[in-house]
Design an enzyme around this catalytic site. Structure first.
Site: not given
Length: 122
Positions: A32, A73, A80
């Protein structure tokens, strides 16, 4: 059906949880870009908070909002990954889930700017 991992107790459970947490942090850092960028931002802002002439409470707040953005995050990345695991096909509900995770991160970043601005500028 219950998870076979839920039966662990005591020190073994704590060690397993620490390993899973380490694995999650490593996966986020490797996969990420947004997490790496936030980690870099934290690498700058958290030490900076200790050099500023602010109260202990203000310093704690400056550090806390930075760490909160990392937490958000991680959760956004988990959302996701879960949505992508279910299906890669485009669907309005999948889009909503991913957009809401992104919006949560935008709010967290705005909170960093707002809190640091208030503390530093009065």
């Amino acid at each position: 059906m219950t998870s076979p991992f839920k039966g662990r107790t005591g020190l073994k459970r704590i060690l397993n949880a620490a390993g899973y947490s380490r694995d999650g942090l490593c996966a986020a850092f490797r996969g990420e870009a947004a997490f790496r960028q936030l980690a870099l931002l934290n690498l700058v802002l958290v030490p900076l908070a200790f050099f500023l002439d602010v109260s202990r409470g203000e310093r704690a707040l400056l550090v806390a909002v930075c760490l909160l953005a990392l937490i958000v995050e991680l959760l956004n990345s988990a959302i996701e990954a879960t949505v992508d695991r279910i299906s890669l096909e485009r669907h309005p509900l999948s889009k909503n889930a991913k957009d809401m995770g992104s919006a949560a991160q935008a709010v967290a970043l705005g909170m960093i700017a707002l809190v640091w601005g208030i503390v530093l500028l009065g």
